[in-house]
Design an enzyme around this catalytic site. Sequence first.
Site, PDB file in Angstrom:
ATOM      1  N   GLU A 314       0.819  -1.222   0.000  1.00  0.00           N
ATOM      2  CA  GLU A 314       0.000   0.000   0.000  1.00  0.00           C
ATOM      3  C   GLU A 314       0.849   1.267   0.000  1.00  0.00           C
ATOM      4  O   GLU A 314       0.488   2.264  -0.633  1.00  0.00           O
ATOM      5  CB  GLU A 314      -0.948  -0.001   1.199  1.00  0.00           C
ATOM      6  CG  GLU A 314      -0.246  -0.050   2.557  1.00  0.00           C
ATOM      7  CD  GLU A 314      -1.230   0.133   3.705  1.00  0.00           C
ATOM      8  OE1 GLU A 314      -1.945   1.148   3.703  1.00  0.00           O
ATOM      9  OE2 GLU A 314      -1.286  -0.752   4.570  1.00  0.00           O
ATOM     10  N   LYS A 407      18.098 -13.061 -16.846  1.00  0.00           N
ATOM     11  CA  LYS A 407      18.354 -14.245 -16.032  1.00  0.00           C
ATOM     12  C   LYS A 407      17.484 -15.427 -16.439  1.00  0.00           C
ATOM     13  O   LYS A 407      17.669 -16.549 -15.955  1.00  0.00           O
ATOM     14  CB  LYS A 407      18.141 -13.901 -14.550  1.00  0.00           C
ATOM     15  CG  LYS A 407      19.175 -12.909 -14.027  1.00  0.00           C
ATOM     16  CD  LYS A 407      18.871 -12.431 -12.648  1.00  0.00           C
ATOM     17  CE  LYS A 407      19.961 -11.494 -12.147  1.00  0.00           C
ATOM     18  NZ  LYS A 407      20.136 -10.286 -12.971  1.00  0.00           N
TER      19      LYS A 407
END
Length: 612
Positions: A314, A407
């Site tokens: 939040e 990756k």
Amino acid sequence: MTVNKRFILLFMIDLIIVWFSIETSYLLRFYGDIPDNYSRQMLQYCIVSSFTFGGSLYYFGLYRRIWKYASIGEIVAILKAILVGAILSYVFSLLLFDERLPLGVEARVIETILLLVGGTRFLWRVVVHKERNGRQADRNRALIVGAGDCGMLIAKEMKSATFSHTQLVGFIDDNPYKLRMSILGVPVLGNRHSIPRIVSEQEIKEIIIAMPSVSRTEISEIIGIAKQTGIKLKIIPAINDLITGKVSVKRLRDVSVEDLLGREPIVEDLNSILGYVHNKVVLVTGAGGSIGSELCRQVARFMPDKLLLLGHGENSIYNIQMELRKSFPNLNLVPIIADIQDRARMMDVFRTHRPQVVFHAAAHKHVPLMEGNPSEAIKNNVFGTRNVADCANEFGTDRFVMISSDKAVNPTSVMGATKRIAEMYVQSLNTMSRTKFSAVRFGNVLGSRGSVVPVFKQQIAEGGPVTVTHPEMVRYFMTIPEAVQLVIQAGAIAEGGEVFVLDMGKPVKILTLAEDLITLSGYEPYKDIQITFSGIREGEKLYEELLTAEENLGSTQYDRIFIGRPSVLTASQLDLEFKRLERALTESNTVTVREIINQIVPMMPVAKAAIS
């Protein structure tokens, strides 16, 4: 001295100059013996000139100027005032005097007044400048790289009385015609290759790069030379500052790692971006993260009909919401606190808002953390992506762009493998959907949360040591704004099923990056700040790749975006593997989770990756 007293004093001095100039001009004209009739004319001329020259000097603002800052503008004002005063005096002499004023007298009057009025003003400037130079022993000695318009503006401000902490010693410029010339009294000492020598000889403490119009590559080269000196580097940010008149010492900033990359700014294809973002409902997942928040900033510029800020934290969503509300007060922003692992919640979001464009940036990205928590990597990176992608398919989203990673190529880590699995799922879904699914793959971004640069900066601030995993470790780097600009452009050209690969430039040694950051912070590596090696962490490679062996790299209409089309598992094969993963997660069997991941995307051992 008050303004009125200063005006009266200067005005009286100027009247004395006018009378002195007229009398000496008559004496020279008549060789020291002025006839009686011309003596009367001289007195009349003095009285008339007191009004004409005094009024002209006042009209052209010579009593409202601060002469310690005098420059070309003041010279022009003096010249105009004296010429106008002389013309008016001569016209009145023709109308009022019995005998015509000798032109030789008029010419000498103009010369003498110009010399004395200008001289008194600039004498004050010289006196102030000498006083200031007398107090320069404790000031930082600075060098400006770039003897052009920008360098001149910076030099002018630095030489003012208000800028007291730095002494400008000289300029650096590659133009051979400027060598040994002076600008504002400051010499051009040499070219860029002379910087280390000049810094040593002149005891320079600060280098200012004032070349906002040159290419990033050239700036990078200059920084590379300058950083060898180990002193503080500052830079004027951009050519826009020169155009908009914002060039100022206050605009200087420290040279950053981004400047060292030397990457040219991206030319945006505004028409194609506007075509799929403008007036559309756009959803950004992971909107509070480094990439997600920058996506929101850049998408907001194209004024979507609605921008959905979706994130799990939040505080981060609140921060980006407040920032965008301030920057784009008319934009329709919808903050959404939600977890992409919650399929029902994702369905509700899509059902309510019907996003037409989705940028999926939510993911777990830290390699060592995910090595110890493979189940969480699967839940978020694989099943979370599946939830968002399935909703995009079901509710008719036009375009879905997933943020991937280098990756994912020949992965040695759980994180990399989960990103590759997510790519595969998005590609498989594209074969049966109206939605154009694509992924964008790039390497490390400078300054993202938890990345190496902020960690190094913190370690430097704490006095070191700076920790590097391996002296030969290499990574690709780009800035966050650059990566996001390319992501948005890739979304514009996506036809579905692509894995876009961004041009990451040249790989950078992490050790070199650490040394550069220490140097740019004003310290000497290994002397002021130590560098230690901790060893390669679990799941890490010495270097990263952007493509697997079977991927064919194709070009696009953009210089820095390429297309790889890797082989994928069919939807049915993936569905089977996903069921096995779900069962392993239910049983909390970490070993089985790793085994299934390795079956879907075979992971290379770290050691193999390090020596291959």
